[in-house]
Scaffold this active site. Structure first.
Site, PDB file in Angstrom:
ATOM      1  N   SER A 299      38.290  40.200  55.031  1.00 47.16           N
ATOM      2  CA  SER A 299      37.497  40.392  53.814  1.00 47.16           C
ATOM      3  C   SER A 299      38.314  41.102  52.744  1.00 47.16           C
ATOM      4  CB  SER A 299      36.227  41.183  54.142  1.00 47.16           C
ATOM      5  OG  SER A 299      35.496  41.455  52.977  1.00 47.16           O
TER       6      SER A 299
ATOM      7  N   LYS B  86      40.478  39.075  49.086  1.00 50.95           N
ATOM      8  CA  LYS B  86      40.194  39.400  47.688  1.00 50.95           C
ATOM      9  C   LYS B  86      41.451  39.836  46.933  1.00 50.95           C
ATOM     10  CE  LYS B  86      36.664  42.143  48.825  1.00 50.95           C
ATOM     11  NZ  LYS B  86      35.846  41.988  50.001  1.00 50.95           N
TER      12      LYS B  86
ATOM     13  N   HIS C 196      42.085  49.032  48.259  1.00 54.28           N
ATOM     14  CA  HIS C 196      40.919  48.650  49.058  1.00 54.28           C
ATOM     15  C   HIS C 196      40.747  49.637  50.181  1.00 54.28           C
ATOM     16  CE1 HIS C 196      39.263  44.876  47.595  1.00 54.28           C
ATOM     17  NE2 HIS C 196      40.481  44.588  47.210  1.00 54.28           N
TER      18      HIS C 196
ATOM     19  N   ASP D  34      34.047  34.740  51.478  1.00 52.82           N
ATOM     20  CA  ASP D  34      33.899  36.170  51.761  1.00 52.82           C
ATOM     21  C   ASP D  34      32.547  36.672  51.273  1.00 52.82           C
ATOM     22  OD1 ASP D  34      34.863  38.823  52.633  1.00 52.82           O
ATOM     23  OD2 ASP D  34      34.751  39.256  50.490  1.00 52.82           O
TER      24      ASP D  34
ATOM     25  N   ARG E  13      27.154  39.529  57.317  1.00 61.00           N
ATOM     26  CA  ARG E  13      27.533  40.678  58.158  1.00 61.00           C
ATOM     27  C   ARG E  13      26.626  41.866  57.875  1.00 61.00           C
ATOM     28  NH1 ARG E  13      33.168  41.987  56.632  1.00 61.00           N
ATOM     29  NH2 ARG E  13      32.908  43.729  58.067  1.00 61.00           N
TER      30      ARG E  13
END
Length: 186
Positions: free
Chosen positions: A181, A185, A80, A159, A166
């Site tokens: 966030s 995940k 990520h 999320d 956002r």
């Protein structure tokens, strides 16, 4: 809950119960986008402690279903980042990692702000799907050693909703919101 937001603005930390109210309420529709925007803005402006960031992450992660990969053999990895211009690292790293024998199982997000995210890029490929059932996700992992999916109404729905809000409001660059966030995940 406006009082909780006011308390946050005045230097107090959100309680776990207040976080539950906002996350669960926004996920089930009982907390409006307007009130949730105030909540997000308070975190954007005043941050969060590590403890409350962990609480936020867990509330988001367990806001819906999770996928258990314990029965998938092999080393499972994920990658990520916070995106950025181009945001194409996943498209390069995933096949390389998979070719080396690791299982690359990733739940990705959309672009925030002016950049397109990994999902946005993948959806530009004709026929590529970003939503899979849990079984299809596992089948892809077992067959190909790689799968990249997006959040759904059942997988990390908090999320997905907060991410969209956002993006719409511009409250993007907040470490607690970014970290929660990303980690929700995983």
């Amino acid at each position: 809950m406006k009082k909780a937001i006011k308390n946050k603005i005045n230097g107090q930390e959100y309680s776990l119960e207040e976080l539950k109210f906002f996350i669960n309420g926004h996920t089930n529709g009982s907390v409006s986008d307007e009130l949730m925007t105030e909540f997000i803005k308070s975190i954007y402006d005043f941050g969060m402690s590590v403890e409350r960031s962990v609480d936020l992450t867990n509330l988001m992660m367990y806001s819906g279903d999770t996928i258990d990969l314990k029965n998938v053999p092999g080393i499972k990895v994920d990658k990520h980042s916070t995106g950025g211009v181009g945001d194409k690292v996943t498209l390069i790293v995933a096949p390389i990692v998979s070719s080396l024998g690791a299982i690359f199982a990733k739940m990705s997000g959309r672009g925030l702000g002016f950049t397109g995210g990994t999902l946005d890029k993948l959806e530009s490929i004709p026929g590529y799907r970003i939503e899979f059932s849990d079984d299809e996700f596992r089948e892809n992992i077992l067959k190909h050693g790689i799968a990249v999916i997006g959040q759904t109404s059942n997988l990390v729905p908090a999320d997905k909703k907060i991410y969209a809000l956002r993006d719409e409001t511009g409250y993007i660059e907040s470490l607690p919101l970014i970290a929660s966030s990303i980690m929700s995940k995983n």
